[in-house]
Structures are given as C-alpha cells and as structure tokens.
Design a protein around this motif. Structure first.
Motif, PDB file in Angstrom:
ATOM      1  N   PRO A 142      11.064   1.466  -5.937  1.00  0.00           N
ATOM      2  CA  PRO A 142      11.463   0.628  -4.817  1.00  0.00           C
ATOM      3  C   PRO A 142      12.975   0.407  -4.773  1.00  0.00           C
ATOM      4  N   LYS A 143      13.435   0.023  -3.601  1.00  0.00           N
ATOM      5  CA  LYS A 143      14.868  -0.145  -3.399  1.00  0.00           C
ATOM      6  C   LYS A 143      15.387  -1.349  -4.186  1.00  0.00           C
ATOM      7  N   PRO A 144      16.446  -1.158  -4.988  1.00  0.00           N
ATOM      8  CA  PRO A 144      17.022  -2.302  -5.710  1.00  0.00           C
ATOM      9  C   PRO A 144      17.620  -3.318  -4.743  1.00  0.00           C
ATOM     10  N   ASN A 145      17.639  -4.549  -5.175  1.00  0.00           N
ATOM     11  CA  ASN A 145      18.194  -5.590  -4.316  1.00  0.00           C
ATOM     12  C   ASN A 145      19.718  -5.544  -4.260  1.00  0.00           C
ATOM     13  N   LYS A 146      20.358  -5.084  -5.339  1.00  0.00           N
ATOM     14  CA  LYS A 146      21.813  -4.908  -5.336  1.00  0.00           C
ATOM     15  C   LYS A 146      22.141  -3.624  -6.101  1.00  0.00           C
ATOM     16  N   GLY A 208      13.943  -9.563 -14.167  1.00  0.00           N
ATOM     17  CA  GLY A 208      15.131  -8.887 -13.663  1.00  0.00           C
ATOM     18  C   GLY A 208      15.781  -7.999 -14.705  1.00  0.00           C
ATOM     19  N   TYR A 209      16.770  -7.226 -14.265  1.00  0.00           N
ATOM     20  CA  TYR A 209      17.501  -6.355 -15.185  1.00  0.00           C
ATOM     21  C   TYR A 209      18.866  -6.024 -14.596  1.00  0.00           C
ATOM     22  N   ARG A 210      19.731  -5.561 -15.470  1.00  0.00           N
ATOM     23  CA  ARG A 210      21.039  -5.027 -15.069  1.00  0.00           C
ATOM     24  C   ARG A 210      21.156  -3.638 -15.679  1.00  0.00           C
ATOM     25  N   PRO A 254      24.071  10.003 -11.690  1.00  0.00           N
ATOM     26  CA  PRO A 254      25.154   9.326 -10.966  1.00  0.00           C
ATOM     27  C   PRO A 254      25.456   7.962 -11.587  1.00  0.00           C
ATOM     28  N   MET A 255      26.715   7.620 -11.620  1.00  0.00           N
ATOM     29  CA  MET A 255      27.134   6.318 -12.141  1.00  0.00           C
ATOM     30  C   MET A 255      26.835   5.241 -11.098  1.00  0.00           C
ATOM     31  N   VAL A 256      26.131   4.192 -11.541  1.00  0.00           N
ATOM     32  CA  VAL A 256      25.739   3.106 -10.642  1.00  0.00           C
ATOM     33  C   VAL A 256      25.815   1.777 -11.385  1.00  0.00           C
ATOM     34  N   ASP A 257      25.840   0.714 -10.606  1.00  0.00           N
ATOM     35  CA  ASP A 257      25.753  -0.640 -11.137  1.00  0.00           C
ATOM     36  C   ASP A 257      24.636  -1.336 -10.358  1.00  0.00           C
ATOM     37  N   ILE A 258      23.527  -1.648 -11.034  1.00  0.00           N
ATOM     38  CA  ILE A 258      22.344  -2.211 -10.377  1.00  0.00           C
ATOM     39  C   ILE A 258      22.033  -3.585 -10.961  1.00  0.00           C
ATOM     40  N   ASP A 259      21.816  -4.538 -10.064  1.00  0.00           N
ATOM     41  CA  ASP A 259      21.376  -5.887 -10.430  1.00  0.00           C
ATOM     42  C   ASP A 259      20.114  -6.161  -9.618  1.00  0.00           C
ATOM     43  N   ASP A 260      18.966  -6.299 -10.286  1.00  0.00           N
ATOM     44  CA  ASP A 260      17.709  -6.217  -9.546  1.00  0.00           C
ATOM     45  C   ASP A 260      16.657  -7.148 -10.140  1.00  0.00           C
ATOM     46  N   GLN A 261      15.736  -7.583  -9.291  1.00  0.00           N
ATOM     47  CA  GLN A 261      14.556  -8.324  -9.730  1.00  0.00           C
ATOM     48  C   GLN A 261      13.504  -8.253  -8.632  1.00  0.00           C
ATOM     49  N   PRO A 262      12.214  -8.476  -8.971  1.00  0.00           N
ATOM     50  CA  PRO A 262      11.153  -8.271  -7.983  1.00  0.00           C
ATOM     51  C   PRO A 262      10.989  -9.442  -7.024  1.00  0.00           C
ATOM     52  N   HIS A 263      10.447  -9.113  -5.842  1.00  0.00           N
ATOM     53  CA  HIS A 263      10.132 -10.138  -4.846  1.00  0.00           C
ATOM     54  C   HIS A 263       8.831 -10.845  -5.193  1.00  0.00           C
ATOM     55  N   TYR A 264       7.802 -10.073  -5.587  1.00  0.00           N
ATOM     56  CA  TYR A 264       6.516 -10.650  -5.974  1.00  0.00           C
ATOM     57  C   TYR A 264       6.301 -10.487  -7.471  1.00  0.00           C
ATOM     58  N   GLY A 265       5.688 -11.491  -8.088  1.00  0.00           N
ATOM     59  CA  GLY A 265       5.419 -11.435  -9.514  1.00  0.00           C
ATOM     60  C   GLY A 265       4.240 -10.553  -9.872  1.00  0.00           C
ATOM     61  N   TYR A 266       3.277 -10.431  -8.951  1.00  0.00           N
ATOM     62  CA  TYR A 266       2.098  -9.602  -9.199  1.00  0.00           C
ATOM     63  C   TYR A 266       2.205  -8.360  -8.338  1.00  0.00           C
ATOM     64  N   SER A 605       4.828   0.244  -3.634  1.00  0.00           N
ATOM     65  CA  SER A 605       5.748  -0.257  -4.652  1.00  0.00           C
ATOM     66  C   SER A 605       6.915  -1.006  -4.015  1.00  0.00           C
ATOM     67  N   GLU A 606       7.367  -0.511  -2.888  1.00  0.00           N
ATOM     68  CA  GLU A 606       8.517  -1.151  -2.235  1.00  0.00           C
ATOM     69  C   GLU A 606       8.139  -2.471  -1.574  1.00  0.00           C
ATOM     70  N   ILE A 607       6.945  -2.556  -0.980  1.00  0.00           N
ATOM     71  CA  ILE A 607       6.565  -3.829  -0.364  1.00  0.00           C
ATOM     72  C   ILE A 607       6.234  -4.871  -1.432  1.00  0.00           C
ATOM     73  N   CYS A 608       5.928  -4.424  -2.639  1.00  0.00           N
ATOM     74  CA  CYS A 608       5.708  -5.355  -3.750  1.00  0.00           C
ATOM     75  C   CYS A 608       7.022  -5.862  -4.340  1.00  0.00           C
TER      76      CYS A 608
END
Length: 642
Positions: A142-146, A208-210, A254-266, A605-608
């Motif tokens: 799924p698409k990362p939030n940042k 979440g993760y970085r 590719p070099m990236v910087d990702i800061d991400d966490q899920p919208h739904y817990g389940y 996966s993305e809508i979750c």
C-alpha cells in the motif's frame, strides 16, 4: 468419450430457472440399473423433475429410478431451481459420474464428459482494467503516508549484511534473510559491520516505521515487532525483480525516506480450508504475500460442513472421518473431485509451524471453529455425541443440508465445544477465537422435545434464543481462557452474547452499521466489496460465483467502509478494520487459488493501510503496473488486467 452430460437453460425469469439435462450413452452397450451422480450448487426442486427421482445433499445430486439407457441412447429430464438466471459457466454442472447398482452398495464411478452449460444469454466481452504504459518508478503498495525520493541508489549484493538487531526486530530479520537468499542465492549475514540497521525508536507509533535508504546504509526504525516487519515489507518491494548486475547478483534500490503507519489496526484475510483443503506450503506462500502487502491477520477457517481440518486429540474421529469425503465416505462429495476420496487436515505440529512462520512476518493467526451451524462434518464424525434421535425438526440450510446444526439441548454439544475449544485455545496464541455462528436456518430445533423443554425452562420465545444460549456458553468458555470471541453478524441473534464479542459484518454495509449502533466492535467484510470468490468481470467465462454480484478490481479499490458516516462520527471508533476473504467452494488448485486472489489482494491492502485522502485510483494503477514484474517472478497466476 463414452458418456456425455449436457445442461441447457430452457426457461428463466427473475426468480426461477428451468433446465434440460441430457445424458448421452455413446457406447454400443446399454446401461442397466444405473444412476447419475453430479455436482450442482443450487437446490433442485425434487418435484420438478420430468423424468427420474433426485436426491440432493449439499451440492451432491443423484438421479435414480430411471429406465435402461440404450446403446447410443439418450436420457432426458427437466428440472427447476429457484434462482435468478445464471450468468457464469461455473454455475453449471462441475463434475459427474455414473454408477451401476451393486449388491454391496459400493460405488464404482464411471466417468462422464461434461459439456459447458448453455446459458441462453448473449456473449459479454471480458472486463479489463487498462493500466498506464509507464509503471510508477517506486511502486509501493500500500501507498506510504509520507515518502520522499532521494537521489541515488543503495546496492544489495553478496557483501550486504545486517547489523545485530534488537530482539523485537528478530522476526523481521528472519523474514528479510529468507527473502534476500532467494535473490542472492546465498545467505545474508548478521554482523556488527552490517549496512542494514534495525533500531528501536520509542517516538514511533506502535505499528509505524521509518525507513531511510541511503547510498551506503539502510536504516530501519520502529517501536514494535510489527513496525519492523512493515519497514521490511517496504524494503523488499523496493528491490527490483531483476538484478542491475547479473554477474554478482547486485540489486539497485532507490534511495527513499519513508515515514508510515496504518490507517486501520485490523487488516485481515480469511481463507476457507473447510470446503477445499489447502496444503501448508500454499498457506505459507500466501502468508509471504500478506506480509509483503502489510496485512497483519490471517483468519483460518478450519471447519465446515464439508471438512474438519484441525487435529483434536479428544476426538480423533474428527479427522479420521470428518476430514475426508467421497462417494463411499461418510461425508459425500461436494463442489469438485466427485469420484474419488478427497480431503486432508493439519496436524497440531503443522499448525504450530505455520503460526511461527506467520509470526516472523508480523501476522497473527485467528482460528475459526464454526458453531452451531456448518457442523455437518463434526456431527457425522461423532453421531453418538452430537445427534439427538428425538429431534424431528425439518430445515434446509442455504447450502442444502438438513443435518448440519448442533443441538443446544444435548449435553454432548457442550462437552464437544469445551473439549475442542480448550485444545484450540491452547494451540493458538492469538487473543481471539472466531466461532462463525452464521447461517442457522429457519426450522431448526422446532420439533425437538429437548429443545422445546430448554426454551420453556428459560422462558425463551424464539428458537434464535437457543443460538444465543449456546453462544453465551461458548463466549464464557473463551473468556475463561483469556481470549475474546469473534463471530459473523448472526452471533448477535438471540441477543445473548456480550458487547465484548467482535462482529464481522459480511452480509452488507447496513448489517455492520446496525451492529455498531448496538455497541459492538466490528470488522468490515461485506461480500459485495471484499469476497475474492466473486467473479472479477461480467463475461460468462470468468471464474467464480456471483451471488453477491461481480467484483472487479476497481470496485474493490473504491470500497470505503460505511462511507455515509463522517470521519468525525464517534461510531467510527467501533470499526477495527477490514478483512477480505476467499471462500473455496470452487477453489481446489494453486492456479485458481492465485487467480482469484491477485491482483485484488493488493487493492484491499491499500484500503486497509493507507489514509483515504492518499488513495488515488490512477496512481494505484501505475504502482500496480510496477508490481506485476514481481508477481511474474514469483510465478503467481494473477488475473491480467488487460
């Protein structure tokens, strides 16, 4: 070809269809004392046959009381089903055989060739989802939030190593090592001088993760074991399908910087292993993909009318009898594979192995043991314990069974539930047990003296209250084990279970809303948007079923749970997440298994995971285009979009 079976639609309206069934004897010998056995997933009205007598158990039909079938002759009959017009070839007869009467009643199947059903409808072109010519450069799903794209690449090769990880990251490291070995054909070491770094960061949200990919190092930070897994998932998706340098198997990331966490817990997927048995290796491969696309729950549907798939020490008959079906078995053939013994089950050791495998990938496994309906395999395995000979109730379940519901008035029912769930609770570490509770038909328990006595003792007015009575016992048992009960929305019938039970809404969005308004926490799993057994398009040759409509990729992606509720509505706090499901009535091999799941699983996966404001259909298609090379490399038989 010796015998051929044809099925043709001869009349239809909105609620009923009539069919012509023709059996051709293409041999030079007559058939005497014969019967026709076939699989058909609709209820054949017994009094509608123009020739012969039909009996039906589930999808297994037998036509008897027929005349001798002459050499090069034809048997013809018509029958009616109460259903909307068929639109898919999969609605036809899926398998069949002939048997000749024998003194010992042992069936020896004679094979029959089956023609494709004549649906009496115009052809419909295949439904496509055109993808852009150019795939997204970074195709994370799924698409990362940042996410920020940095300039440059990190190169993974045989010199790559992982620094000694914190304990919470060990599962993620195990998974990363297993996947990198597939790319590099050798193991990636754990070394103090490694260049892939896992580190705890208490400031990051639990899931979440970085992920920071630099030229010489990869930095992964999280505050939980699952966070490390999701970072690893993103890292694995950044690895291209082909190496940039074949000589030393170097992959450029590719070099990236990702800061991400899920919208739904389940974020879950349910797999039905009751209707068809899926071997351990198939399940492990699925778990790899669930982890890759950041699902965190595998709902393992282990028991149903057609098969009992989990070893229970207290009742070896459940797997000795209940795990197998066939023309000469206690459980008759269903759905496919009609002429031979079919089945399987998971030993406790196999289950422990799958649980550990899933845990490394951040996936919790929730078992489902169906109660009180969908219990035919258990009841026929343990008749002395689970059958009330005084119960004369007449009912027919939606799957055409008249003997698949546990009795709440039998002592054996309670000892059965207790003994089974005690072992299940001990085996599975998850804090949840799913008990099904769906599709208990009208008419059950109504002509049982014991059930009527139980209703009178408790002042119950509706048989549904007996279901609630039994489920309340089950809930208290599960809670005594320190776990929380889950069930389909019918678990609320009889209004006896507490609001601590988590409800999975499968029938409709409205059903989910009603459960929320009663105070239940829910997981949204409406069939119309999440059932992967539904056909992916509108042409007759699409694989699958359509009782809840067709489900193409775009419809999956555009699902938003209870969209009429605003984001600020306090009732939304009861939505724990989303689950997709693969019911397996027609899924009996790896190829169809994958075809029904992919690529729709990626849309789920993305809508979750992704925040609704970040979801974009065109952008998703570009990233999906970038994922296809991975699916090809993994040998996954996905449905092509074009």
């Amino acid at each position: 070809m010796s015998y051929r079976l044809d099925l043709t639609v001869i009349n239809k309206n909105e609620h009923e269809s009539r069919f012509a069934l023709s059996l051709h004897n293409l041999t030079d010998k007559p058939l005497k004392d014969w019967s026709l056995h076939f699989l058909f997933n609709r209820y054949v009205k017994p009094d509608s046959l123009s020739n012969g007598v039909v009996s039906q158990t589930g999808s297994y039909c037998t036509i008897t009381q027929t005349d001798n079938l002459a050499e090069n002759g034809l048997f013809y009959t018509e029958f009616t089903v109460g259903t909307a017009p068929f639109t898919l070839y999969d609605d036809g007869i899926l398998d069949a055989f002939i048997s000749i009467a024998s003194a010992d009643e042992f069936i020896q199947p004679i094979s029959v060739d089956i023609s494709r059903i004549d649906l009496d409808q115009p052809a419909v072109e295949r439904y496509n989802t055109p993808l852009p010519e150019q795939a997204a450069e970074i195709a994370l799903i799924p698409k990362p939030n940042k996410m920020a794209r940095l300039q440059g690449y990190f190169h993974i090769n045989r010199h790559t190593a992982i620094t000694t990880p914190p304990t919470l990251a060990q599962g993620a490291v195990n998974w990363l090592q297993a996947e990198l070995k597939k790319c590099l054909n050798e193991s990636v070491a754990v070394s103090p001088k490694g260049n892939i770094h896992f580190a705890l960061n208490k400031d990051i949200a639990d899931e979440g993760y970085r992920l920071l990919v630099e030229n010489d190092n990869i930095w992964i930070q999280a505050n939980s074991a699952s966070g490390f897994v999701y970072a690893t998932s993103s890292l694995l998706q950044l690895i291209p399908s082909l190496p940039s340098h074949k000589a030393d198997s170097t992959y450029s990331i590719p070099m990236v910087d990702i800061d991400d966490q899920p919208h739904y817990g389940y974020r879950g997927m349910m797999l039905d292993c009751g209707r068809h048995f899926h071997p351990v290796e198939r399940i492990k491969h699925l778990l790899d993909q669930l982890a890759r696309f950041k699902f965190n729950t595998f709902h393992w549907h282990l028991t149903d009318d057609e098969g009992w798939r989990i070893e229970i020490d207290a009742y070896p008959e459940l797997t000795r009898i209940g795990a197998w079906r066939g023309p000469n078995e206690t459980i008759l053939p269903q759905f496919t594979t009609i002429s031979q013994r079919y089945g399987g089950f998971y030993s406790k050791q196999e289950i422990r192995d799958v649980i550990a495998y899933a845990a490394d990938r951040g996936i919790m496994i929730i078992p489902e043991i169906d109660i009180p309906g969908h219990c035919r395999s258990a009841i026929l395995s343990l008749p002395d314990l689970l059958i009330d000979p005084e119960d004369k109730s007449v009912y027919r379940s939606i799957q055409n069974y008249s003997d698949n519901i546990l009795s709440p008035a039998l002592k054996g029912t309670y000892s059965f539930i207790s003994n089974v769930l005690n072992e299940v609770c001990e085996l599975f570490p998850a804090p949840y047990i799913h008990i099904g509770a769906d599709e208990v038909p009208v008419g059950v328990w109504t002509d049982s003296p014991a059930c009527q006595k139980l209703m009178a003792e408790h002042g119950y007015q509706d048989p549904k209250e007996l279901q609630g009575h039994l489920l309340r016992f089950t809930e208290e048992l599960i809670e005594s084990k320190g776990k929380r009960m889950m069930g389909w929305e019918e678990a609320t019938h009889g209004e006896k279970v507490s609001k601590n039970t988590i409800i999975f809404s499968w029938q409709s969005e409205q059903a989910g809303l009603e459960c929320i308004q009663k105070g239940y926490d829910i997981v949204m799993q409406p069939a119309q948007a999440t059932y992967l057994d539904l056909a992916q398009g509108y042409s007759a040759d699409e694989a699958g079923v359509d009782w809840a409509g067709k489900l193409p990729l775009d419809k999956v992606y555009n699902y938003y749970p209870l969209s009429d509720l605003s984001e600020q509505n306090s009732e939304r706090k009861h939505i724990l997440g989303i689950q997709t499901a693969l019911w397996s009535e027609l899924v009996n091999n790896q190829s169809r298994f994958e075809y029904m799941i992919y690529p729709r699983l990626l849309a789920v996966s993305e809508i979750c995971w992704s925040e609704p404001k970040h979801r974009n259909w065109d952008d998703f298609k570009a990233r999906l285009k970038g994922q296809l090379s991975y699916l090809d490399k993994a040998g996954i038989n996905y449905r092509h979009c074009e």
